[in-house]
Design a protein around this motif. Structure first.
Motif, PDB file in Angstrom:
ATOM      1  N   GLY A   1       9.157   0.474  -0.737  1.00  0.00           N
ATOM      2  CA  GLY A   1       8.766  -0.222  -1.962  1.00  0.00           C
ATOM      3  C   GLY A   1       7.295  -0.577  -2.023  1.00  0.00           C
ATOM      4  O   GLY A   1       6.597  -0.215  -2.980  1.00  0.00           O
ATOM      5  N   PRO A   2       6.781  -1.290  -1.020  1.00  0.00           N
ATOM      6  CA  PRO A   2       5.353  -1.644  -1.080  1.00  0.00           C
ATOM      7  C   PRO A   2       4.440  -0.423  -1.036  1.00  0.00           C
ATOM      8  O   PRO A   2       3.394  -0.412  -1.681  1.00  0.00           O
ATOM      9  N   ASN A   3       4.834   0.604  -0.273  1.00  0.00           N
ATOM     10  CA  ASN A   3       4.014   1.818  -0.267  1.00  0.00           C
ATOM     11  C   ASN A   3       3.960   2.445  -1.658  1.00  0.00           C
ATOM     12  O   ASN A   3       2.912   2.927  -2.096  1.00  0.00           O
ATOM     13  N   THR A   4       5.082   2.421  -2.374  1.00  0.00           N
ATOM     14  CA  THR A   4       5.109   2.963  -3.735  1.00  0.00           C
ATOM     15  C   THR A   4       4.207   2.159  -4.653  1.00  0.00           C
ATOM     16  O   THR A   4       3.457   2.711  -5.458  1.00  0.00           O
ATOM     17  N   ASP A   5       4.266   0.822  -4.540  1.00  0.00           N
ATOM     18  CA  ASP A   5       3.392  -0.024  -5.358  1.00  0.00           C
ATOM     19  C   ASP A   5       1.923   0.277  -5.079  1.00  0.00           C
ATOM     20  O   ASP A   5       1.101   0.351  -6.004  1.00  0.00           O
ATOM     21  N   LEU A   6       1.591   0.447  -3.807  1.00  0.00           N
ATOM     22  CA  LEU A   6       0.207   0.731  -3.450  1.00  0.00           C
ATOM     23  C   LEU A   6      -0.230   2.100  -3.970  1.00  0.00           C
ATOM     24  O   LEU A   6      -1.346   2.256  -4.477  1.00  0.00           O
ATOM     25  N   ALA A   7       0.651   3.090  -3.847  1.00  0.00           N
ATOM     26  CA  ALA A   7       0.312   4.434  -4.323  1.00  0.00           C
ATOM     27  C   ALA A   7       0.102   4.436  -5.828  1.00  0.00           C
ATOM     28  O   ALA A   7      -0.836   5.072  -6.333  1.00  0.00           O
ATOM     29  N   GLU A   8       0.945   3.717  -6.566  1.00  0.00           N
ATOM     30  CA  GLU A   8       0.805   3.681  -8.018  1.00  0.00           C
ATOM     31  C   GLU A   8      -0.419   2.891  -8.445  1.00  0.00           C
ATOM     32  O   GLU A   8      -0.900   3.047  -9.566  1.00  0.00           O
ATOM     33  N   ALA A   9      -0.927   2.042  -7.543  1.00  0.00           N
ATOM     34  CA  ALA A   9      -2.174   1.315  -7.829  1.00  0.00           C
ATOM     35  C   ALA A   9      -3.389   2.076  -7.314  1.00  0.00           C
ATOM     36  O   ALA A   9      -4.492   1.525  -7.258  1.00  0.00           O
ATOM     37  N   ASP A  10      -3.168   3.351  -6.928  1.00  0.00           N
ATOM     38  CA  ASP A  10      -4.246   4.244  -6.485  1.00  0.00           C
ATOM     39  C   ASP A  10      -4.927   3.784  -5.201  1.00  0.00           C
ATOM     40  O   ASP A  10      -6.114   4.060  -4.976  1.00  0.00           O
TER      41      ASP A  10
ATOM     42  N   ALA B   1      -0.608 -16.235 -14.741  1.00  0.00           N
ATOM     43  CA  ALA B   1      -1.946 -15.947 -14.222  1.00  0.00           C
ATOM     44  C   ALA B   1      -2.970 -16.002 -15.344  1.00  0.00           C
ATOM     45  O   ALA B   1      -2.721 -15.511 -16.447  1.00  0.00           O
ATOM     46  N   PRO B   2      -4.130 -16.594 -15.096  1.00  0.00           N
ATOM     47  CA  PRO B   2      -5.154 -16.660 -16.151  1.00  0.00           C
ATOM     48  C   PRO B   2      -5.661 -15.279 -16.504  1.00  0.00           C
ATOM     49  O   PRO B   2      -5.908 -14.446 -15.636  1.00  0.00           O
ATOM     50  N   SER B   3      -5.767 -15.006 -17.767  1.00  0.00           N
ATOM     51  CA  SER B   3      -6.264 -13.699 -18.215  1.00  0.00           C
ATOM     52  C   SER B   3      -7.783 -13.732 -18.308  1.00  0.00           C
ATOM     53  O   SER B   3      -8.400 -14.791 -18.444  1.00  0.00           O
ATOM     54  N   SER B   4      -8.390 -12.551 -18.232  1.00  0.00           N
ATOM     55  CA  SER B   4      -9.849 -12.470 -18.329  1.00  0.00           C
ATOM     56  C   SER B   4     -10.268 -12.763 -19.759  1.00  0.00           C
ATOM     57  O   SER B   4      -9.634 -12.302 -20.718  1.00  0.00           O
ATOM     58  N   PRO B   5     -11.331 -13.525 -19.985  1.00  0.00           N
ATOM     59  CA  PRO B   5     -11.771 -13.829 -21.347  1.00  0.00           C
ATOM     60  C   PRO B   5     -12.334 -12.593 -22.010  1.00  0.00           C
ATOM     61  O   PRO B   5     -12.790 -11.675 -21.335  1.00  0.00           O
TER      62      PRO B   5
ATOM     63  N   VAL C   1      -2.569  -4.307  -6.778  1.00  0.00           N
ATOM     64  CA  VAL C   1      -1.260  -4.206  -7.435  1.00  0.00           C
ATOM     65  C   VAL C   1      -1.122  -5.339  -8.450  1.00  0.00           C
ATOM     66  O   VAL C   1      -1.301  -6.513  -8.100  1.00  0.00           O
ATOM     67  N   PRO C   2      -0.818  -5.032  -9.727  1.00  0.00           N
ATOM     68  CA  PRO C   2      -0.686  -6.092 -10.737  1.00  0.00           C
ATOM     69  C   PRO C   2       0.495  -7.011 -10.462  1.00  0.00           C
ATOM     70  O   PRO C   2       1.467  -6.617  -9.811  1.00  0.00           O
ATOM     71  N   LEU C   3       0.396  -8.245 -10.943  1.00  0.00           N
ATOM     72  CA  LEU C   3       1.473  -9.219 -10.777  1.00  0.00           C
ATOM     73  C   LEU C   3       2.664  -8.833 -11.636  1.00  0.00           C
ATOM     74  O   LEU C   3       2.532  -8.192 -12.674  1.00  0.00           O
ATOM     75  N   TRP C   4       3.861  -9.265 -11.180  1.00  0.00           N
ATOM     76  CA  TRP C   4       5.090  -8.985 -11.921  1.00  0.00           C
ATOM     77  C   TRP C   4       5.791 -10.295 -12.262  1.00  0.00           C
ATOM     78  O   TRP C   4       5.638 -11.305 -11.575  1.00  0.00           O
TER      79      TRP C   4
ATOM     80  N   ILE D   1      -2.498 -11.028   4.656  1.00  0.00           N
ATOM     81  CA  ILE D   1      -1.762 -10.823   3.404  1.00  0.00           C
ATOM     82  C   ILE D   1      -2.202 -11.916   2.444  1.00  0.00           C
ATOM     83  O   ILE D   1      -1.951 -13.101   2.677  1.00  0.00           O
ATOM     84  N   ARG D   2      -2.874 -11.528   1.382  1.00  0.00           N
ATOM     85  CA  ARG D   2      -3.347 -12.522   0.430  1.00  0.00           C
ATOM     86  C   ARG D   2      -2.175 -13.086  -0.368  1.00  0.00           C
ATOM     87  O   ARG D   2      -1.253 -12.360  -0.751  1.00  0.00           O
ATOM     88  N   ASP D   3      -2.221 -14.380  -0.602  1.00  0.00           N
ATOM     89  CA  ASP D   3      -1.178 -15.014  -1.401  1.00  0.00           C
ATOM     90  C   ASP D   3      -1.275 -14.526  -2.840  1.00  0.00           C
ATOM     91  O   ASP D   3      -2.357 -14.194  -3.332  1.00  0.00           O
ATOM     92  N   ARG D   4      -0.124 -14.458  -3.512  1.00  0.00           N
ATOM     93  CA  ARG D   4      -0.091 -14.033  -4.913  1.00  0.00           C
ATOM     94  C   ARG D   4       1.071 -14.759  -5.580  1.00  0.00           C
ATOM     95  O   ARG D   4       2.116 -15.000  -4.967  1.00  0.00           O
TER      96      ARG D   4
END
Length: 410
Positions: A338-347, A398-402, A388-391, A236-239
């Protein structure tokens, strides 16, 4: 005239034949006398073997099975019917008709799936060849589903999906300056990250969790759908929105400071440590944050129960004012939906979600039953939650992409 004596009746051959006898060509059944070679020792087993035979199967399965059968037996006795050692199809059919008509004590109807589970447990109570007609009962239940349950608004009982949007609110409401708070927060993020059922998170041992530089490895010895075979590690990657590594590390530090209570001391320094490889990862705590004595916990011993986890999840969600989501109640199973829903919505593909949640590779449950819209080591450290995007506050930090013009050339 001297009467002629009647011919003597042929002696009855004392064969032993049952409905399970299987004879090959020219083979005779065993004689009755052959069974007499057994003595009482051939039917006796040691106490531990008898206990294992009586307690075979998962504990939750045994409890549900035994309670279903006990209720049927009690109902039969109240009606002057016979439940044991054998019964009739009429008795079972009448019992299920009673359940369909009366419903539960709270006035709601029994779901057809619940009745089907009861039917299987009761029918299997009797030896093969003496069982009531289960197919008739199942047909009754399916008719009930179509003609009564669905028209009355019956729906499958589902837990809400505790998705990240809501989980971060639950975590924010926990006072992690306390030991109980740190334990609950670590349990919540691990259960979410592993899509665990309540009993699976309670079965974790200290040695089943390993901290890495960028996340946590978790070992699952077995699951409801994978009862045998090899266990598996999963990463499980840290976030920033879950802070899994920090929360697990904090709880492990607490375990190192805890010692098994004695009659005179709740946390005796130098006593038996709670931080031992084969001890449970999550423990019952007193209000002061010490280990609870578990001398009377005969069923689970030092391990928490799934019910305790469920009560914790409900209490923590209520404290964050998210006990109801989209009309559904939050329970410990919400940390699977909940996590399954997050994963499904993230395709994230179904196959990858099945692997993450330990469903069968061909299962569609994660789509059909666990989606609430609003075995081996993975050496690549691929984590499906990367998609899954951060909330919450973590997303802002979180640093945004330039912009494209600021990105360095490849």
């Amino acid at each position: 005239m001297v009467p002629v004596p009647a011919p003597a009746a042929p002696a009855e051959v004392p064969y032993v034949v049952t409905r399970h006898t299987m004879l090959g060509p020219g083979e005779l059944p065993p004689l009755t006398g052959e069974a007499s070679q057994f003595t009482d020792i051939d039917f006796k087993v040691p106490e531990d073997v008898k206990r294992r035979a009586n307690e075979r199967g998962a504990r939750n399965t045994r409890v549900n099975r035994d309670s279903s059968r006990a209720r049927f037996k009690q109902w039969c006795e109240s009606q002057g019917r016979i439940a044991r050692p054998t019964t009739t199809t009429a008795n079972v059919a009448t019992y299920f008709g009673h359940l369909m008509e009366k419903g539960k004590d709270d006035g709601t109807k029994y779901s057809p799936d619940t009745l089907l589970a009861y039917c299987g447990r009761i029918v299997a109570w009797y030896p093969k060849g003496e069982r009531p007609d289960g197919s008739l009962i199942r047909e009754m239940i399916e008719d009930y589903r179509l003609e009564e349950y669905i028209p009355a608004g019956g729906e499958p009982e589902q837990s809400a999906g505790l998705t990240l949007k809501y989980l971060v609110k639950v975590l924010a409401a926990i006072d992690e300056s306390t030991r109980i708070g740190r334990r609950d927060a670590a349990m919540l993020v691990l259960q979410y990250g592993m899509l665990y059922r309540a009993v699976e998170v309670t079965n974790l041992l200290v040695r089943h969790v390993r901290l890495d530089t960028d996340g946590v490895w978790v070992w699952t010895a077995k699951s409801k759908t994978r009862r045998s075979g090899k266990g598996r590690w999963r990463f499980i990657r840290d976030r920033p929105d879950l802070r899994i590594t920090a929360r697990v590390r904090a709880w492990l530090a607490d375990l190192r400071e805890l010692f098994e209570p004695t009659a005179g001391n709740q946390n005796p320094a130098g006593g038996e440590s709670a931080y031992l490889p084969n001890k449970p990862l999550f423990r019952a705590l007193t209000t002061l944050g010490n280990l609870k004595r578990r001398a009377n916990a005969k069923v689970r011993g030092l391990f928490l129960t799934g019910r305790a986890v469920n009560e914790m999840v409900k209490a923590r969600s209520a404290a964050a004012d998210v006990s109801i989501i989209n009309g559904l109640k939050v329970t410990s199973h919400s940390l699977r939906a909940g996590p399954n829903t997050d994963l499904a919505e993230a395709d994230v593909p179904l196959a990858e979600r099945n692997e993450a949640g330990d469903w069968h590779k061909d299962s569609t449950l994660s789509d059909d039953r666990y989606n609430r819209p609003d075995g081996s080591i993975d050496i690549s450290k691929r984590d499906p939650f990367d998609a899954v995007p951060l909330w919450g506050a973590a997303a802002a930090q979180a640093p945004s992409s330039p912009p494209d013009e600021e990105r360095p050339a490849p």
